[in-house]
Design a protein around this motif. Structure first.
Motif, short mmCIF file in Angstrom:
data_model
loop_
_atom_site.label_atom_id
_atom_site.label_comp_id
_atom_site.label_asym_id
_atom_site.label_seq_id
_atom_site.Cartn_x
_atom_site.Cartn_y
_atom_site.Cartn_z
N TYR A 102 0.77 -1.22 0.09
CA TYR A 102 -0.05 -0.05 -0.03
C TYR A 102 0.84 1.07 -0.20
CZ TYR A 102 -4.21 -2.78 0.92
OH TYR A 102 -5.36 -3.56 0.71
N LEU A 132 2.81 2.79 -2.26
CA LEU A 132 2.86 3.58 -3.50
C LEU A 132 1.30 3.36 -4.12
CD1 LEU A 132 6.30 2.81 -5.02
CD2 LEU A 132 5.43 4.87 -3.60
N SER A 133 0.34 3.09 -3.32
CA SER A 133 -0.91 2.83 -3.80
C SER A 133 -1.50 4.23 -4.30
CB SER A 133 -1.90 2.15 -2.81
OG SER A 133 -2.08 3.08 -1.89
N ALA A 134 -2.37 4.15 -5.50
CA ALA A 134 -2.95 5.55 -5.95
C ALA A 134 -3.64 6.37 -4.86
CB ALA A 134 -3.91 5.07 -7.09
N SER A 135 -4.63 5.55 -3.96
CA SER A 135 -5.11 6.62 -3.03
C SER A 135 -4.33 7.29 -1.93
CB SER A 135 -6.26 5.66 -2.15
OG SER A 135 -5.43 4.64 -1.67
N LEU A 138 -1.00 7.94 -2.50
CA LEU A 138 -0.17 8.95 -3.18
C LEU A 138 -1.12 10.38 -3.39
CD1 LEU A 138 1.82 7.06 -5.78
CD2 LEU A 138 2.54 7.97 -3.71
N HIS A 139 -2.47 10.09 -3.66
CA HIS A 139 -3.36 11.05 -3.75
C HIS A 139 -3.45 12.09 -2.22
CE1 HIS A 139 -6.91 13.65 -4.87
NE2 HIS A 139 -7.51 13.14 -3.74
N GLU A 187 -0.15 13.96 -2.05
CA GLU A 187 -0.22 15.26 -2.98
C GLU A 187 -1.10 16.32 -2.33
OE1 GLU A 187 -1.77 16.41 -7.31
OE2 GLU A 187 -1.80 14.55 -6.64
N SER A 197 -6.57 9.41 4.18
CA SER A 197 -6.51 8.17 2.92
C SER A 197 -6.24 6.71 3.54
CB SER A 197 -5.31 8.63 1.84
OG SER A 197 -5.78 9.76 1.32
#
Length: 321
Positions: free
Chosen positions: A62, A64-67, A69-70, A73, A245
């Motif tokens: 998890y 580097l998972s998309a959620s 990283l969002h 950001e 997240s």
């Protein structure tokens, strides 16, 4: 004939103190405490690597998972936006605090006093629930006609409430940091520069500010690192930052500790990078101190010089013991 005032030089062979070998000072307490701390550190590393309940495989899946990283950001954006806007406001408030106008000084003092007295979480909740106090915000003539009206329920989202609340908080603290840095400069230098015909803006930019920066930068760097971590409180108002997240993820799969470790590692990485940047920024503005020797010291040499636990002694403080 030798001069009567000449001082006879002692014979090195006759005086054993001159030929004695210099014995370094022993610090058994430092070595014992260092050994104890090393053992404790080794035990910590051992339990991190051997305890299967940490579930490092889940952490890696998890990380580097998309959620995640969002959320990362949004955390970075919120930190940068709050610090920039907060310091812009802080400069103006610091100028008001240093103004000769008693009204400006009083208003700026009241602002700093109020904001520093209210916890940031309370400020966030206040702005998030502003619609309960003021359902509409209008722009127009004071106590007269209104030209523009906006419903606050649609205006103050969670992100905007977090931005406004944290920015106002940073403005109050940064104003005091800037004011303290400016007051640390001898006012006689400004008076001397103005006597030479330099304008007030040029005096501030070329004389006052460079000398105030060594006092401003360390506190500002600490505030930046603190703000990066303080953005985690926006999860209370459902802003999807880094912490929120991972909370959304572990609310679904119940892997609480591994997901909290994901957020923790990201915070550690970011604060480490900011600390390194702060170190080099401080070294740049302190390059004129100690004849430039402070600016030439390496990073690890500075760390070791501030860690007498391992036998290092601060030479600049040796005369105070």
């Amino acid at each position: 004939m030798p001069s009567p005032s000449a001082t006879p030089q002692p014979d090195a062979a006759a005086d054993p103190l001159l030929t004695a070998r210099r014995v370094p000072a022993r610090h058994p307490g430092q070595w014992v405490s260092a050994a104890v701390l090393l053992v404790l550190a080794a035990m910590l590393v051992h339990t991190l690597l051997t305890n299967s309940r940490f579930q490092w495989g889940v952490v890696g899946r998890y990380f580097l998972s998309a959620s995640v990283l969002h959320g990362l950001e949004l955390t970075l954006w919120l930190t940068a936006a709050v610090m920039v806007c907060g310091y812009v406001l802080g400069v103006g408030i610091a100028a008001m605090r240093l103004s000769a106008n008693p009204v400006l000084r009083g208003l700026s003092f009241g602002y700093v006093w109020l904001i520093r007295s209210v916890p940031p979480l309370v400020q966030l909740l206040f702005w998030y629930e502003l619609a309960s106090l003021y359902p509409e915000l209008s722009l127009g003539v004071p106590f007269g006609r209104e030209f523009v009206t906006v419903r606050t329920a649609h205006l103050f989202s969670g992100v905007l409430a977090a931005f406004v609340g944290l920015t106002l908080d940073v403005a109050a603290f940064s104003a005091e940091i800037i004011r303290g840095g400016i007051l640390s400069v001898d006012p006689g230098q400004s008076e001397a520069a103005q006597a030479l015909g330099l304008g007030r803006v040029r005096v501030f930019r070329r004389i006052v500010l460079p000398q105030a920066m060594p006092a401003i930068i360390p506190a500002s760097g600490n505030m930046l690192i603190g703000m990066l971590k303080a953005t985690s409180i926006v999860s209370v108002i459902a802003v999807q930052d880094l912490l929120y997240s991972v909370q959304l993820i572990y609310n679904q799969n119940y892997l609480i500790m591994p997901l909290l470790l994901v957020a923790t590692i990201w915070y550690v990485v970011l604060t480490t990078l900011l600390s390194i940047g702060q170190y080099y920024t401080e070294r740049y503005y302190a390059r004129g101190n100690d004849g430039g020797r402070a600016g030439r010291r390496g990073f690890w040499r500075t760390v070791r010089g501030n860690a007498p636990l391992f036998g290092q002694v601060r030479t600049d403080l040796a005369g105070l013991s």
